[in-house]
Design an enzyme around this catalytic site. Structure first.
Site, PDB file in Angstrom:
ATOM      1  N   LYS A  30       2.502  10.707 -12.288  1.00 14.11           N
ATOM      2  CA  LYS A  30       1.718   9.972 -12.623  1.00 14.11           C
ATOM      3  C   LYS A  30       2.384   8.602 -13.117  1.00 14.11           C
ATOM      4  O   LYS A  30       3.544   8.686 -13.561  1.00 14.11           O
ATOM      5  CB  LYS A  30       1.354  10.588 -14.379  1.00 14.11           C
ATOM      6  CG  LYS A  30      -0.008  11.438 -14.153  1.00 14.11           C
ATOM      7  CD  LYS A  30      -0.474  11.686 -15.631  1.00 14.11           C
ATOM      8  CE  LYS A  30      -1.355  12.557 -15.757  1.00 14.11           C
ATOM      9  NZ  LYS A  30      -1.807  12.788 -17.069  1.00 14.11           N
ATOM     10  N   ARG A  59       0.878  -1.046   0.007  1.00 12.47           N
ATOM     11  CA  ARG A  59       0.108  -0.006  -0.089  1.00 12.47           C
ATOM     12  C   ARG A  59       0.669   1.182  -0.109  1.00 12.47           C
ATOM     13  O   ARG A  59       0.379   2.627   0.562  1.00 12.47           O
ATOM     14  CB  ARG A  59      -0.999   0.225   1.172  1.00 12.47           C
ATOM     15  CG  ARG A  59      -2.022  -1.170   0.973  1.00 12.47           C
ATOM     16  CD  ARG A  59      -3.180  -0.900   1.780  1.00 12.47           C
ATOM     17  NE  ARG A  59      -3.740  -1.895   1.985  1.00 12.47           N
ATOM     18  CZ  ARG A  59      -4.056  -2.924   3.006  1.00 12.47           C
ATOM     19  NH1 ARG A  59      -3.284  -2.668   3.788  1.00 12.47           N
ATOM     20  NH2 ARG A  59      -4.928  -3.768   2.984  1.00 12.47           N
ATOM     21  N   HIS A 103       6.426   8.584 -28.826  1.00 15.91           N
ATOM     22  CA  HIS A 103       5.740   9.364 -28.263  1.00 15.91           C
ATOM     23  C   HIS A 103       5.861  10.863 -28.523  1.00 15.91           C
ATOM     24  O   HIS A 103       4.920  11.625 -28.914  1.00 15.91           O
ATOM     25  CB  HIS A 103       5.450   9.128 -26.714  1.00 15.91           C
ATOM     26  CG  HIS A 103       4.655  10.117 -26.080  1.00 15.91           C
ATOM     27  ND1 HIS A 103       3.370  10.073 -26.009  1.00 15.91           N
ATOM     28  CD2 HIS A 103       4.716  11.053 -25.032  1.00 15.91           C
ATOM     29  CE1 HIS A 103       2.546  10.708 -25.331  1.00 15.91           C
ATOM     30  NE2 HIS A 103       3.610  11.544 -24.688  1.00 15.91           N
ATOM     31  N   GLU A 158       8.079  17.623 -25.941  1.00 14.06           N
ATOM     32  CA  GLU A 158       7.469  17.978 -24.662  1.00 14.06           C
ATOM     33  C   GLU A 158       7.897  19.350 -24.093  1.00 14.06           C
ATOM     34  O   GLU A 158       7.384  20.025 -23.642  1.00 14.06           O
ATOM     35  CB  GLU A 158       7.553  17.008 -23.557  1.00 14.06           C
ATOM     36  CG  GLU A 158       7.141  15.706 -24.055  1.00 14.06           C
ATOM     37  CD  GLU A 158       5.585  15.457 -23.971  1.00 14.06           C
ATOM     38  OE1 GLU A 158       4.766  16.443 -23.406  1.00 14.06           O
ATOM     39  OE2 GLU A 158       4.807  14.288 -24.375  1.00 14.06           O
ATOM     40  N   ARG A 168      -4.435  21.016 -14.959  1.00 12.63           N
ATOM     41  CA  ARG A 168      -3.255  20.099 -15.457  1.00 12.63           C
ATOM     42  C   ARG A 168      -3.605  19.357 -16.884  1.00 12.63           C
ATOM     43  O   ARG A 168      -2.378  18.937 -17.426  1.00 12.63           O
ATOM     44  CB  ARG A 168      -3.245  18.948 -14.318  1.00 12.63           C
ATOM     45  CG  ARG A 168      -2.108  18.027 -14.652  1.00 12.63           C
ATOM     46  CD  ARG A 168      -1.652  17.111 -13.459  1.00 12.63           C
ATOM     47  NE  ARG A 168      -0.853  16.155 -13.575  1.00 12.63           N
ATOM     48  CZ  ARG A 168       0.029  15.576 -12.924  1.00 12.63           C
ATOM     49  NH1 ARG A 168      -0.366  15.646 -11.900  1.00 12.63           N
ATOM     50  NH2 ARG A 168       0.823  14.494 -13.203  1.00 12.63           N
ATOM     51  N   HIS A 189      -2.227  10.729 -29.313  1.00 15.48           N
ATOM     52  CA  HIS A 189      -2.516   9.300 -28.814  1.00 15.48           C
ATOM     53  C   HIS A 189      -3.143   8.722 -29.968  1.00 15.48           C
ATOM     54  O   HIS A 189      -3.035   7.443 -30.256  1.00 15.48           O
ATOM     55  CB  HIS A 189      -3.411   9.256 -27.564  1.00 15.48           C
ATOM     56  CG  HIS A 189      -2.683   9.621 -26.275  1.00 15.48           C
ATOM     57  ND1 HIS A 189      -3.078  10.090 -25.220  1.00 15.48           N
ATOM     58  CD2 HIS A 189      -1.186   9.342 -26.176  1.00 15.48           C
ATOM     59  CE1 HIS A 189      -2.087  10.359 -24.274  1.00 15.48           C
ATOM     60  NE2 HIS A 189      -1.177   9.727 -24.781  1.00 15.48           N
ATOM     61  N   LYS A 194       6.362  22.500 -15.624  1.00 11.87           N
ATOM     62  CA  LYS A 194       5.494  21.052 -15.158  1.00 11.87           C
ATOM     63  C   LYS A 194       5.143  21.439 -13.623  1.00 11.87           C
ATOM     64  O   LYS A 194       4.081  21.019 -13.285  1.00 11.87           O
ATOM     65  CB  LYS A 194       6.163  19.932 -15.866  1.00 11.87           C
ATOM     66  CG  LYS A 194       5.136  18.730 -15.179  1.00 11.87           C
ATOM     67  CD  LYS A 194       5.280  17.463 -16.193  1.00 11.87           C
ATOM     68  CE  LYS A 194       4.218  16.365 -15.740  1.00 11.87           C
ATOM     69  NZ  LYS A 194       4.631  15.374 -16.415  1.00 11.87           N
ATOM     70  N   GLU A 240      -5.153  16.126 -11.492  1.00 10.25           N
ATOM     71  CA  GLU A 240      -5.772  16.439 -12.761  1.00 10.25           C
ATOM     72  C   GLU A 240      -7.299  16.726 -12.821  1.00 10.25           C
ATOM     73  O   GLU A 240      -7.967  16.039 -13.645  1.00 10.25           O
ATOM     74  CB  GLU A 240      -5.664  15.243 -13.730  1.00 10.25           C
ATOM     75  CG  GLU A 240      -5.632  15.629 -15.119  1.00 10.25           C
ATOM     76  CD  GLU A 240      -4.998  14.397 -16.093  1.00 10.25           C
ATOM     77  OE1 GLU A 240      -4.950  13.419 -15.696  1.00 10.25           O
ATOM     78  OE2 GLU A 240      -4.464  14.919 -17.314  1.00 10.25           O
ATOM     79  N   ASN A 282      -1.720  18.109 -21.743  1.00 12.14           N
ATOM     80  CA  ASN A 282      -1.750  17.265 -22.672  1.00 12.14           C
ATOM     81  C   ASN A 282      -2.187  17.891 -24.278  1.00 12.14           C
ATOM     82  O   ASN A 282      -2.623  17.101 -25.008  1.00 12.14           O
ATOM     83  CB  ASN A 282      -3.221  16.431 -22.279  1.00 12.14           C
ATOM     84  CG  ASN A 282      -3.052  15.423 -21.240  1.00 12.14           C
ATOM     85  OD1 ASN A 282      -1.961  14.846 -20.954  1.00 12.14           O
ATOM     86  ND2 ASN A 282      -3.961  15.569 -20.224  1.00 12.14           N
ATOM     87  N   HIS A 285      -1.899  15.758 -27.196  1.00 15.72           N
ATOM     88  CA  HIS A 285      -1.655  14.453 -26.908  1.00 15.72           C
ATOM     89  C   HIS A 285      -3.042  13.725 -27.447  1.00 15.72           C
ATOM     90  O   HIS A 285      -2.993  12.466 -27.363  1.00 15.72           O
ATOM     91  CB  HIS A 285      -1.600  14.265 -25.541  1.00 15.72           C
ATOM     92  CG  HIS A 285      -0.275  14.564 -24.951  1.00 15.72           C
ATOM     93  ND1 HIS A 285       0.469  15.571 -25.132  1.00 15.72           N
ATOM     94  CD2 HIS A 285       0.623  13.663 -24.084  1.00 15.72           C
ATOM     95  CE1 HIS A 285       1.613  15.406 -24.382  1.00 15.72           C
ATOM     96  NE2 HIS A 285       1.834  14.368 -24.176  1.00 15.72           N
TER      97      HIS A 285
END
Lengths: 364, 364
Positions: free
Chosen positions: B142, B120, B264, B184, B240, B251, B226, B236, B244, B247
């Site tokens: 993330k 945990r 990417h 990026e 935030r 994606h 960032k 997010e 993206n 993206h």
């Protein structure tokens, strides 16, 4: 119906307890996100309560998907997290979905963990249908699955949006499971609430007869005790460890017997009797207090003796417990009924004596 | 060596950037928990930098275990989480251990997620060795793995104890991966930092020559941009999402081409050019701004055209993106260089026009 709140700031949530509340859409509505719902349950619970819950969600115009896992501890696996996520992805569920855990501790733990990690976190609701889940596992946000090398070794602290505990669902609970759940109830009295412990001594007959008022009192009081402790220590930094009274011995008993022979609550019951004995050996409680604890566990119909195995076996399993720190076993002991203390400083000889004193055929 | 802080209250952590800092025990010491360390890396990075890191940990008297995953995106699986947990359990690692992610985005994402869920939650340190990981994936918490049905669909927001980015490790980075990371970097200028965008226009030659001062500036500025955005929106909730930019299109390009054809950052580069085009079609930016964006992406040696596929294919992949809400695609658009806006309200015809305009052989 009665409600109380687990006070965790932004992550606060209500616990609703009462009869027939599984059919009450108004309790579910505020806990649901904007998107669709997925009900996760198991093969034992689905035939009993799934239809009622589905009707309730339908009344809220919520499309809902059902995921039925095989009943049993084996379902608490990372493979099933992949399976649940696959079902949600196939159905196009996004971050605005809500998972609903309908069942006992296994369903609650895996569903909570699935919610914690699906798309990095979605909402979930606990709908516990066993006494153990109502008074313990559904409250506090501990979620997770088992690893082949250890129980609950993969998981997260992740709080639900609500706990909705319908006491009617306890009608179908087998007697042995019901009594097993009472072990955790007794625990709350021991660690935190002398008055509740005394009440249990006086009313165990009514509780065992599952009288509705007694049940409501038991669940409500237990949830409140647990919620208070969790609110003071959400991530188990310290205090929260007192909830593990009886669990160091208990987990060792479960592990040494390969799981399945004892229900979790039964192992905890033996563990609490052992923790009381160890506390008395260290002069933290009086013999009369130890006797009261032993008597209440007995009156609840819970076991008080562990199987006869080499002491070294038990000690070995205690050392790999998640709560051990730098290889040192921490014990939760009592310094009176209603007051627990956490210590890593216990003479090994005393632990051995306690284990020997509460082994079958082994009363030293 | 320069340091900055990601300000997240109790979860704040430092980002250290500089040359040779992989060998500096004093940067690692404050980020380690009391227990042992496990270094997670991959088969490409291990031969290059593992020995240096192990020496650093040895200087701190830290026993350390090494887990080497096969290089590549396929390693980002739940099976490998089980594998990592198994290795830690076998070694008797408790909650007081620290994981150390030595590598690019794949290693960082899976190690962070393993740290999030092992018992945990345990501590972890990001030691990024690619430009993309340094300026993006190692900052912000993330973490996650892929599901057969979607990338990054299982994960958690979980912050590291520190990010230690040794720019020397970029020496070994292949040119194509280096340029991909710069996509990026350009993104930060576009969404948040007009001055940085202008600086990049003036200094792209020095950056592409990997001049140490230019590199340090790029990494430091990107991390700071960032970190500021993450600090304002850790989970997010809204803001935030501007990270993206490019993206949603990107994606879709990665998914439509089965991943692997485009890196990417390359897909994001095309996506940013598309987002700029869409912004101009909606009169959010001027044509001269769109031209500057296109020119900088070109000057960086990044692609600007997507493969010719049916528009419906791209639209389909956009709809299953994690950021879609109630089936509605949200776009990050620009209302000027240095200023992003999030909107779910874009005329489908404009999206189609943009896709057609930036498809190979498809300039409409």
């Amino acid at each position: 119906m009665r409600s109380l709140c687990v006070d965790l700031g932004q992550r606060s949530y209500p616990i609703h307890t009462g009869t027939g509340i599984l059919a009450d859409p108004s309790l579910f509505a505020p806990a649901l996100s904007k998107g669709p719902v997925a009900v996760v349950t198991d093969s034992n619970v689905a035939p009993l309560y799934l239809e009622t819950l589905q009707k309730t969600l339908k009344a809220l115009d919520k499309p809902s998907l059902t995921i039925i896992l095989p009943a049993g501890e084996e379902s608490k696996s990372l493979d099933n997290i992949q399976e649940i996520a696959g079902r949600l992805l196939s159905a196009g569920y996004g971050r605005d979905c809500t998972l609903c855990a309908l069942g006992g501790g296994v369903v609650g733990d895996i569903t909570g963990f699935a919610a914690a990690v699906y798309q990095r976190g979605v909402a979930y609701i606990q709908v516990p249908t066993t006494l153990l889940a109502m008074v313990d596992s559904s409250v506090g946000g501990k979620t997770g699955v088992n690893h082949p090398l250890g129980k609950n070794m993969i998981g997260a602290f992740y709080q639900p949006q609500a706990v909705i505990a319908d006491t009617d669902t306890l009608d179908s609970l087998p007697e042995r499971e019901f009594r097993s759940g009472l072990a955790e109830v007794i625990k709350y009295g021991l660690i935190n609430d002398q008055g509740f412990f005394s009440w249990l001594e006086d009313h165990m007959d009514a509780v065992l007869a599952r009288e509705p008022d007694a049940l409501t009192k038991v669940i409500r009081h237990s949830c409140k005790d647990k919620a208070d402790i969790v609110a003071r220590d959400e991530l188990e930094g310290g205090l929260r460890a007192i909830l593990n009274l009886g669990h160091t011995f208990g987990h060792a008993i479960e592990a040494a017997t390969g799981y399945g022979q004892y229900l979790h609550g039964e192992a905890v019951a033996i563990g609490m009797v052992m923790a009381a004995d160890l506390s008395r050996r260290l002069d933290l409680i009086r013999e009369s207090e130890q006797d009261r604890i032993y008597a209440l566990v007995k009156a609840t119909g819970l076991p008080t003796l562990a199987p006869a195995l080499p002491v070294a076996d038990y000690l070995g399993f205690m050392r790999v417990d998640k709560k051990a720190e730098e290889g040192r076993v921490r014990f939760i002991l009592l310094r009176g009924i209603g007051s627990a203390v956490i210590t890593g400083d216990v003479p090994p000889a005393a632990v051995t004596q306690t284990l020997q004193a509460f082994m079958e055929h082994g009363h030293a």
